[in-house]
Design a protein around this motif. Structure first.
Motif, PDB file in Angstrom:
ATOM      1  N   SER A  11      -3.253  -6.722  15.619  1.00 27.34           N
ATOM      2  CA  SER A  11      -2.362  -8.114  14.807  1.00 27.34           C
ATOM      3  C   SER A  11      -2.105  -7.472  13.237  1.00 27.34           C
ATOM      4  CB  SER A  11      -4.270  -7.784  13.666  1.00 27.34           C
ATOM      5  OG  SER A  11      -4.443  -6.731  13.026  1.00 27.34           O
ATOM      6  N   ALA A  12      -0.726  -7.979  13.057  1.00 22.17           N
ATOM      7  CA  ALA A  12       0.026  -8.061  11.615  1.00 22.17           C
ATOM      8  C   ALA A  12      -0.839  -7.166  11.165  1.00 22.17           C
ATOM      9  CB  ALA A  12      -0.020  -9.351  10.878  1.00 22.17           C
ATOM     10  N   ALA A  13      -1.669  -7.637  10.019  1.00 29.45           N
ATOM     11  CA  ALA A  13      -2.932  -6.433   9.251  1.00 29.45           C
ATOM     12  C   ALA A  13      -2.896  -4.624   9.298  1.00 29.45           C
ATOM     13  CB  ALA A  13      -4.834  -7.327   8.855  1.00 29.45           C
ATOM     14  N   THR A  14      -3.282  -4.725  10.690  1.00 26.11           N
ATOM     15  CA  THR A  14      -4.062  -3.234  11.508  1.00 26.11           C
ATOM     16  C   THR A  14      -1.978  -2.616  11.833  1.00 26.11           C
ATOM     17  OG1 THR A  14      -5.253  -3.628  12.584  1.00 26.11           O
ATOM     18  CG2 THR A  14      -4.051  -1.772  14.166  1.00 26.11           C
ATOM     19  N   ALA A  15      -1.067  -3.573  12.353  1.00 29.52           N
ATOM     20  CA  ALA A  15       0.235  -2.561  12.052  1.00 29.52           C
ATOM     21  C   ALA A  15       0.713  -3.042  10.265  1.00 29.52           C
ATOM     22  CB  ALA A  15       1.038  -3.653  12.979  1.00 29.52           C
ATOM     23  N   ARG A  16       0.410  -2.851   9.909  1.00 31.52           N
ATOM     24  CA  ARG A  16       1.011  -2.958   8.722  1.00 31.52           C
ATOM     25  C   ARG A  16       0.230  -1.429   7.698  1.00 31.52           C
ATOM     26  NH1 ARG A  16      -1.576  -3.659   3.794  1.00 31.52           N
ATOM     27  NH2 ARG A  16      -2.789  -4.516   4.165  1.00 31.52           N
ATOM     28  N   ARG A  17      -1.048  -1.908   8.316  1.00 33.18           N
ATOM     29  CA  ARG A  17      -2.567  -0.533   7.442  1.00 33.18           C
ATOM     30  C   ARG A  17      -2.235   1.026   8.160  1.00 33.18           C
ATOM     31  NH1 ARG A  17      -6.532  -3.392   8.777  1.00 33.18           N
ATOM     32  NH2 ARG A  17      -6.813  -2.200  11.308  1.00 33.18           N
ATOM     33  N   ARG A  18      -1.395   0.411   9.431  1.00 32.36           N
ATOM     34  CA  ARG A  18      -1.289   2.214  10.268  1.00 32.36           C
ATOM     35  C   ARG A  18       0.846   2.624   9.589  1.00 32.36           C
ATOM     36  NH1 ARG A  18      -2.679   0.453  16.641  1.00 32.36           N
ATOM     37  NH2 ARG A  18      -5.360   0.374  15.823  1.00 32.36           N
ATOM     38  N   THR A  19       1.281   1.476   9.150  1.00 28.27           N
ATOM     39  CA  THR A  19       2.815   1.873   9.679  1.00 28.27           C
ATOM     40  C   THR A  19       2.313   2.219   7.928  1.00 28.27           C
ATOM     41  OG1 THR A  19       3.882   0.154  10.363  1.00 28.27           O
ATOM     42  CG2 THR A  19       4.692   1.006   8.819  1.00 28.27           C
ATOM     43  N   GLU A  20       1.728   1.827   7.129  1.00 34.55           N
ATOM     44  CA  GLU A  20       1.490   2.638   5.536  1.00 34.55           C
ATOM     45  C   GLU A  20       0.998   3.972   5.826  1.00 34.55           C
ATOM     46  OE1 GLU A  20      -0.247  -0.832   3.692  1.00 34.55           O
ATOM     47  OE2 GLU A  20       1.773  -1.468   3.130  1.00 34.55           O
ATOM     48  N   ARG A  21       0.208   3.650   6.246  1.00 32.34           N
ATOM     49  CA  ARG A  21      -0.411   5.757   6.548  1.00 32.34           C
ATOM     50  C   ARG A  21       0.303   6.204   7.457  1.00 32.34           C
ATOM     51  NH1 ARG A  21      -4.593   5.109  10.689  1.00 32.34           N
ATOM     52  NH2 ARG A  21      -5.546   3.758  10.256  1.00 32.34           N
ATOM     53  N   LEU A  22       1.446   5.732   8.193  1.00 28.43           N
ATOM     54  CA  LEU A  22       2.179   7.127   8.697  1.00 28.43           C
ATOM     55  C   LEU A  22       3.341   7.249   7.337  1.00 28.43           C
ATOM     56  CD1 LEU A  22       2.635   5.576  12.572  1.00 28.43           C
ATOM     57  CD2 LEU A  22       1.680   8.030  11.767  1.00 28.43           C
ATOM     58  N   LEU A  23       3.963   6.223   7.364  1.00 36.49           N
ATOM     59  CA  LEU A  23       4.847   6.772   5.655  1.00 36.49           C
ATOM     60  C   LEU A  23       4.361   7.064   4.767  1.00 36.49           C
ATOM     61  CD1 LEU A  23       6.364   3.535   6.054  1.00 36.49           C
ATOM     62  CD2 LEU A  23       7.601   5.277   6.779  1.00 36.49           C
ATOM     63  N   GLY A  24       2.925   6.978   4.125  1.00 35.64           N
ATOM     64  CA  GLY A  24       2.328   7.747   3.112  1.00 35.64           C
ATOM     65  C   GLY A  24       2.089   9.635   3.328  1.00 35.64           C
ATOM     66  N   SER A  25       1.441   8.866   4.557  1.00 37.83           N
ATOM     67  CA  SER A  25       1.246  10.955   5.013  1.00 37.83           C
ATOM     68  C   SER A  25       2.719  11.580   5.254  1.00 37.83           C
ATOM     69  CB  SER A  25       0.409  11.040   6.324  1.00 37.83           C
ATOM     70  OG  SER A  25       1.483  10.410   7.327  1.00 37.83           O
TER      71      SER A  25
ATOM     72  N   VAL B 123      25.731   4.372   1.820  1.00 32.65           N
ATOM     73  CA  VAL B 123      24.564   3.595   1.360  1.00 32.65           C
ATOM     74  C   VAL B 123      23.120   3.876   1.158  1.00 32.65           C
ATOM     75  CG1 VAL B 123      22.692   2.983   3.694  1.00 32.65           C
ATOM     76  CG2 VAL B 123      24.946   4.071   4.255  1.00 32.65           C
ATOM     77  N   SER B 124      22.283   3.006   0.524  1.00 28.67           N
ATOM     78  CA  SER B 124      21.542   3.049  -0.366  1.00 28.67           C
ATOM     79  C   SER B 124      19.893   2.068   0.473  1.00 28.67           C
ATOM     80  CB  SER B 124      21.230   3.043  -1.977  1.00 28.67           C
ATOM     81  OG  SER B 124      22.597   3.421  -2.389  1.00 28.67           O
ATOM     82  N   LEU B 125      18.990   2.885  -0.094  1.00 28.43           N
ATOM     83  CA  LEU B 125      18.236   2.177   0.630  1.00 28.43           C
ATOM     84  C   LEU B 125      16.763   1.462  -0.385  1.00 28.43           C
ATOM     85  CD1 LEU B 125      16.219   0.326   2.751  1.00 28.43           C
ATOM     86  CD2 LEU B 125      15.301   2.448   3.155  1.00 28.43           C
ATOM     87  N   TRP B 126      16.835   0.575  -0.667  1.00 30.83           N
ATOM     88  CA  TRP B 126      15.962   0.476  -2.295  1.00 30.83           C
ATOM     89  C   TRP B 126      14.530  -0.399  -1.207  1.00 30.83           C
ATOM     90  CZ3 TRP B 126      14.170  -3.852  -4.422  1.00 30.83           C
ATOM     91  CH2 TRP B 126      13.087  -3.645  -5.196  1.00 30.83           C
TER      92      TRP B 126
ATOM     93  N   ALA C 242       8.861   8.784   8.845  1.00 28.87           N
ATOM     94  CA  ALA C 242      10.152   8.305   7.883  1.00 28.87           C
ATOM     95  C   ALA C 242      11.680   7.207   8.026  1.00 28.87           C
ATOM     96  CB  ALA C 242      11.461   9.266   7.386  1.00 28.87           C
ATOM     97  N   LEU C 243      11.522   6.908   7.121  1.00 28.76           N
ATOM     98  CA  LEU C 243      12.627   5.679   7.345  1.00 28.76           C
ATOM     99  C   LEU C 243      14.218   6.615   7.238  1.00 28.76           C
ATOM    100  CD1 LEU C 243      11.425   2.785   5.324  1.00 28.76           C
ATOM    101  CD2 LEU C 243      10.674   2.879   7.514  1.00 28.76           C
TER     102      LEU C 243
END
Length: 51
Positions: free
Chosen positions: A13-27, A47-50, A31-32
């Motif tokens: 689901s979209a909510a699960t995809a968001r939650r998992r992505t945020e967890r991976l980036l936060g931990s 190049v700047s990423l904001w 990285a992007l």
């Protein structure tokens, strides 16, 4: 990519995809990154990423 598109690719689901992505980036487990094909430009490239 929108959350619903990522979710469709991941088979969740979209909510699960968001939650998992945020967890991976936060931990720091993920990285992007942005690569620029420097040889295609005649001048130095900055190049700047904001987010």
């Amino acid at each position: 990519m929108a959350w619903h598109q990522l979710a469709q690719v991941a088979g969740t689901s979209a909510a699960t995809a968001r939650r998992r992505t945020e967890r991976l980036l936060g931990s720091g487990e993920a990285a992007l990154r942005c690569d620029v094909a420097g040889p295609l430009f005649e001048r130095p490239v900055t190049v700047s990423l904001w987010a």
